[in-house]
Design an enzyme around this catalytic site. Structure first.
Site, PDB file in Angstrom:
ATOM      1  N   LYS A 210       0.896  -0.946   0.166  1.00 28.45           N
ATOM      2  CA  LYS A 210      -0.165   0.052   0.359  1.00 28.45           C
ATOM      3  C   LYS A 210       0.346   0.680   0.634  1.00 28.45           C
ATOM      4  O   LYS A 210       0.252   2.027  -0.888  1.00 28.45           O
ATOM      5  CB  LYS A 210      -0.879  -0.318   0.995  1.00 28.45           C
ATOM      6  CG  LYS A 210      -1.633   1.159   1.198  1.00 28.45           C
ATOM      7  CD  LYS A 210      -3.286   0.678   2.077  1.00 28.45           C
ATOM      8  CE  LYS A 210      -3.692   2.659   2.658  1.00 28.45           C
ATOM      9  NZ  LYS A 210      -4.683   2.178   3.836  1.00 28.45           N
ATOM     10  N   GLU A 216      10.018  -4.856   4.341  1.00 25.10           N
ATOM     11  CA  GLU A 216      10.556  -6.157   3.757  1.00 25.10           C
ATOM     12  C   GLU A 216      10.431  -5.990   2.675  1.00 25.10           C
ATOM     13  O   GLU A 216      10.861  -7.206   1.855  1.00 25.10           O
ATOM     14  CB  GLU A 216      10.409  -6.843   5.139  1.00 25.10           C
ATOM     15  CG  GLU A 216      10.444  -7.320   6.262  1.00 25.10           C
ATOM     16  CD  GLU A 216       9.005  -6.392   6.852  1.00 25.10           C
ATOM     17  OE1 GLU A 216       9.117  -5.210   6.816  1.00 25.10           O
ATOM     18  OE2 GLU A 216       9.181  -6.310   8.421  1.00 25.10           O
ATOM     19  N   GLY A 271      -4.529  -2.077   5.056  1.00 23.46           N
ATOM     20  CA  GLY A 271      -3.885  -3.190   4.506  1.00 23.46           C
ATOM     21  C   GLY A 271      -4.295  -4.764   5.229  1.00 23.46           C
ATOM     22  O   GLY A 271      -5.315  -5.368   3.913  1.00 23.46           O
ATOM     23  N   ARG A 272      -5.028  -4.549   6.121  1.00 23.40           N
ATOM     24  CA  ARG A 272      -5.475  -5.772   6.302  1.00 23.40           C
ATOM     25  C   ARG A 272      -7.414  -6.007   6.141  1.00 23.40           C
ATOM     26  O   ARG A 272      -7.327  -7.276   5.653  1.00 23.40           O
ATOM     27  CB  ARG A 272      -6.121  -6.474   7.858  1.00 23.40           C
ATOM     28  CG  ARG A 272      -6.162  -4.793   8.986  1.00 23.40           C
ATOM     29  CD  ARG A 272      -6.073  -5.326  10.044  1.00 23.40           C
ATOM     30  NE  ARG A 272      -6.381  -3.788  11.089  1.00 23.40           N
ATOM     31  CZ  ARG A 272      -5.914  -3.164  10.902  1.00 23.40           C
ATOM     32  NH1 ARG A 272      -4.523  -3.327  10.179  1.00 23.40           N
ATOM     33  NH2 ARG A 272      -5.895  -1.747  11.875  1.00 23.40           N
ATOM     34  N   GLU A 357      -4.721  -6.703  14.803  1.00 26.06           N
ATOM     35  CA  GLU A 357      -3.755  -6.018  14.002  1.00 26.06           C
ATOM     36  C   GLU A 357      -5.522  -4.569  14.648  1.00 26.06           C
ATOM     37  O   GLU A 357      -4.622  -3.634  14.222  1.00 26.06           O
ATOM     38  CB  GLU A 357      -3.107  -6.272  13.241  1.00 26.06           C
ATOM     39  CG  GLU A 357      -2.657  -4.119  12.802  1.00 26.06           C
ATOM     40  CD  GLU A 357      -1.524  -4.685  11.200  1.00 26.06           C
ATOM     41  OE1 GLU A 357      -2.148  -4.384  10.130  1.00 26.06           O
ATOM     42  OE2 GLU A 357      -0.448  -5.008  11.272  1.00 26.06           O
ATOM     43  N   HIS A 388      -5.359 -33.622  17.857  1.00 28.49           N
ATOM     44  CA  HIS A 388      -4.195 -35.020  17.403  1.00 28.49           C
ATOM     45  C   HIS A 388      -2.793 -33.994  18.428  1.00 28.49           C
ATOM     46  O   HIS A 388      -1.769 -33.955  18.477  1.00 28.49           O
ATOM     47  CB  HIS A 388      -3.528 -35.290  16.873  1.00 28.49           C
ATOM     48  CG  HIS A 388      -4.545 -36.868  16.270  1.00 28.49           C
ATOM     49  ND1 HIS A 388      -4.878 -37.576  17.032  1.00 28.49           N
ATOM     50  CD2 HIS A 388      -5.609 -35.989  15.194  1.00 28.49           C
ATOM     51  CE1 HIS A 388      -6.139 -38.263  16.175  1.00 28.49           C
ATOM     52  NE2 HIS A 388      -6.844 -36.538  15.322  1.00 28.49           N
ATOM     53  N   LYS A 508       9.412  -1.014  14.106  1.00 29.23           N
ATOM     54  CA  LYS A 508      10.192  -0.968  12.780  1.00 29.23           C
ATOM     55  C   LYS A 508      10.907  -0.008  12.618  1.00 29.23           C
ATOM     56  O   LYS A 508      12.219   0.705  12.358  1.00 29.23           O
ATOM     57  CB  LYS A 508       8.965  -0.176  11.759  1.00 29.23           C
ATOM     58  CG  LYS A 508       7.954  -1.464  11.708  1.00 29.23           C
ATOM     59  CD  LYS A 508       6.932   0.047   9.790  1.00 29.23           C
ATOM     60  CE  LYS A 508       5.889  -1.228  10.692  1.00 29.23           C
ATOM     61  NZ  LYS A 508       5.046  -0.539   9.432  1.00 29.23           N
TER      62      LYS A 508
HETATM   63  O1  F6P Z   1       2.900  -4.248  10.078  1.00 28.25           O
HETATM   64  C1  F6P Z   1       1.994  -2.806   9.944  1.00 28.25           C
HETATM   65  C2  F6P Z   1       1.819  -3.058   8.235  1.00 28.25           C
HETATM   66  O2  F6P Z   1       1.246  -1.375   8.318  1.00 28.25           O
HETATM   67  C3  F6P Z   1       0.235  -3.465   8.413  1.00 28.25           C
HETATM   68  O3  F6P Z   1      -1.614  -2.916   8.896  1.00 28.25           O
HETATM   69  C4  F6P Z   1       0.199  -3.524   6.597  1.00 28.25           C
HETATM   70  O4  F6P Z   1      -0.527  -4.906   6.060  1.00 28.25           O
HETATM   71  C5  F6P Z   1       1.756  -4.324   6.478  1.00 28.25           C
HETATM   72  O5  F6P Z   1       2.442  -3.652   7.420  1.00 28.25           O
HETATM   73  C6  F6P Z   1       2.491  -4.063   5.069  1.00 28.25           C
HETATM   74  O6  F6P Z   1       1.870  -2.708   3.995  1.00 28.25           O
HETATM   75  P1  F6P Z   1       2.147  -1.766   3.173  1.00 28.25           P
HETATM   76  O7  F6P Z   1       0.761  -2.661   2.529  1.00 28.25           O
HETATM   77  O8  F6P Z   1       2.148  -0.460   2.898  1.00 28.25           O
HETATM   78  O9  F6P Z   1       3.483  -2.853   2.940  1.00 28.25           O
END
Ligand code: F6P
Length: 543
Positions: A210, A216, A271-272, A357, A388, A508
């Site tokens: 987003k 990452e 995002g979620r 979240e 199990h 972060k």
């Molecule tokens: O970890 C926080 C967060 O902002 C989530 O809410 C989101 O889904 C994820 O990081 C990834 O964010 P982006 O889509 O901006 O890379």
């Protein structure tokens, strides 16, 4: 909304529930069913292909009445309307919350700041559909002229969990000749293993972020770029092998992705809550645009149900209220999600971000510390594997763990007696949890006295059973929306902002700072506590 709603502990229904809970706690589900044999058919609700049996919950009609009053007194109706009409209910970020617009039909109009967002949603969907068709038909070519056969989604959190879950859930409907991989972790192993058997000439990366700033994802995207260029050499090749799913045009262009190959969305999609936006491009390529639109229709059907159905028959409202009931009045700390459907194996992991979240918050919308517990821990595994593993604790441990069982009438892979066996386990587990086995029953089985206590099942452990006909794209959409709106219901009761996530920020910031210290050529003067300093030092000297 925060200004108009009475603080939770002062709402009359809350006070009544607190007193009522004490009267309910000694009641046994065995007795409740004995007193009201119709309970098993009465305490059920059904909508958009989902049947909810909530009769095995530790509730009476009075409990339900009070919970429904609590929903009214918490302004749930108004809050739902506020969301659906594009009001900025994510107050800490001053944003509307409009994942429901992502699945609104073309004929609807939903305005944010006076502008109808539905046409733009459909424009992106059409662009995604054209692109997906091109890739699926082999007409989207790699730089060297070979058709794309491998799709690698790079994203994390909401830009990964939804796409992975949906791909797994709808694999039955997917284009089997294609290979789909999902890279999320900044651990280089994730990327290395995802691409080790792929040919860059036939591989398309979907960079899903987003913000397009997530450490990452950007790190993995750069590694993907290098991996591609190591074979294809020319930077122009990037245009054939990379597309972006993002809201950030500027950074997408800066990365080197042609913005013509960018699929956009908007700040009002959390995002979620984004798997049905452009973030779902991998899903659409996998199952095709028609199936993707069926999934959206399933989401929308649940949206309409949530918005229009009286609370007493409203599935997400009932589910949400029951979660509040156990979280706040029974000290339940978790909810187990137990899908008896192998294709839903990533559903619990997906729900973890969606629920935790969203509702892992300790201040109210008006900034005060909450007076009650909020978001429970969601976890789970597909049945029957969990039986199990951890079910022992659910049956005989000391903690109360409300469970959601999810099962289907039909298997997508009918195989001998497998499906009947699977479903027999759903019903058996819910029955065993609710009714247990008494000391007398154990004794009557001839169990020696010394072993008796070990074989007793106390029962009275609550569960919901959610049944549907078959796992289809529509059904998946409805199921996800059921939980989205259950989360909304819970957050509304607790008067928290279910749509921000400030709690992820501190880690972060510190990681960025520590990364600089780890990579510095001379050991930097520490600004940390002695434990952190020592760990960094040890890592520097052993890496
Ligand atoms: O970890 C926080 C967060 O902002 C989530 O809410 C989101 O889904 C994820 O990081 C990834 O964010 P982006 O889509 O901006 O890379």
């Amino acid at each position: 909304m925060s200004e108009t709603v009475t603080p939770l502990a002062a709402r009359p229904a809350w006070k009544a529930l607190a007193a009522h809970a004490e009267a309910i706690k000694p009641l046994q589900l065995r007795q409740l069913f004995k007193d009201d044999p119709a309970r098993g058919t009465r305490l059920t609700a059904e909508a958009v292909g989902l049947f909810l049996d909530y009769s095995k919950n530790r509730v009476t009609d009075e409990t339900l009445k009070l919970l429904l009053e609590l929903a009214e007194q918490s302004g749930l109706k108004q809050h739902i309307e506020a969301m659906f009409t594009g009001q900025k209910i994510n107050t800490t970020e001053n944003r509307a919350v409009l994942h429901v617009a992502l699945r609104a039909p073309k004929s609807e109009s939903i305005k944010v700041d006076g502008e109808d967002v539905v046409p733009a949603v459909h424009e992106v969907l059409d662009k995604m559909s054209a692109f997906s068709d091109k890739v699926r038909s082999g007409n989207w070519l790699g730089y060297t002229g070979k058709p794309i056969r491998n799709i690698v989604n790079i994203g994390i959190g909401g830009s990964d969990l939804g796409p992975v879950m949906a791909y797994e859930a709808l694999r039955h409907y997917s284009k089997r000749e294609f290979t789909f991989r999902f890279v999320s972790n900044v651990d280089g192993t994730d990327f290395a293993e995802a691409v080790r058997d792929l040919d860059p000439e036939e591989t398309l990366f979907l960079v899903a972020s987003k913000t397009f700033t997530t450490l990452e994802t950007m790190t993995n995207a750069h590694s993907a770029r290098e991996w591609t260029l190591a074979k294809l050499k020319q930077t122009e090749a990037i245009a054939n092998h990379f597309v972006a799913l993002s809201t950030n045009t500027e950074l997408v262009a800066k990365f080197g992705i042609d913005t013509a190959n960018m699929f956009g969305f908007w700040d009002w999609v959390g995002g979620r809550y984004s798997m049905d936006s452009a973030i779902g491009l991998s899903t659409m390529i996998a199952i095709g645009p028609d199936n993707f639109r069926k999934m959206l229709a399933g989401f929308h059907a649940m949206d309409v149900h949530f918005r229009t159905t009286p609370f007493a028959q409203n599935l997400p409202v009932l589910l949400g209220l029951l979660t509040v009931w156990y979280t706040d009045f029974f000290d339940a700390q978790t909810v187990a999600i137990l899908p008896y459907e192998q294709y839903l194996k990533r559903f619990p992991a997906y729900l973890q971000q969606l629920t935790m979240e969203s509702n892992g918050k300790h201040v109210t919308l008006s900034g005060e510390h909450v007076q009650t517990e909020t978001g429970p821990i969601y976890w789970g595994e597909p049945g029957t594997n969990g039986q199990h593993s951890f079910y022992q604790l659910i049956h005989q441990g000391t903690r109360l763990i409300p469970c959601d069982f999810i099962g289907f009438a039909k298997s997508l892979n009918p195989l001998g007696r497998h499906h009947d066996m699977l479903m027999a386990n759903v019903f058996a587990q819910a029955e065993a949890l609710a009714f247990g086995k008494t000391a007398e029953e154990v004794k009557a089985e001839g169990v020696p006295d010394a072993l008796g206590p070990h074989k007793v099942f106390e029962g009275n452990r609550p569960s919901n059973v959610i049944l549907a006909q078959k796992l289809t794209p529509e059904l998946l959409g409805s199921l996800i929306a059921l939980y989205e709106h259950s989360v909304f219901t819970q957050g509304t009761i607790w008067s928290i902002d279910s749509f921000d996530q400030w709690g992820v920020e501190l880690g972060k910031v510190l990681a960025t700072k520590i990364l600089g210290e780890i990579e510095a050529s001379v050991e930097p003067a520490s600004t940390h506590d002695t434990s952190t300093t020592n760990l960094i030092k040890r890592y520097r000297s052993t890496k």
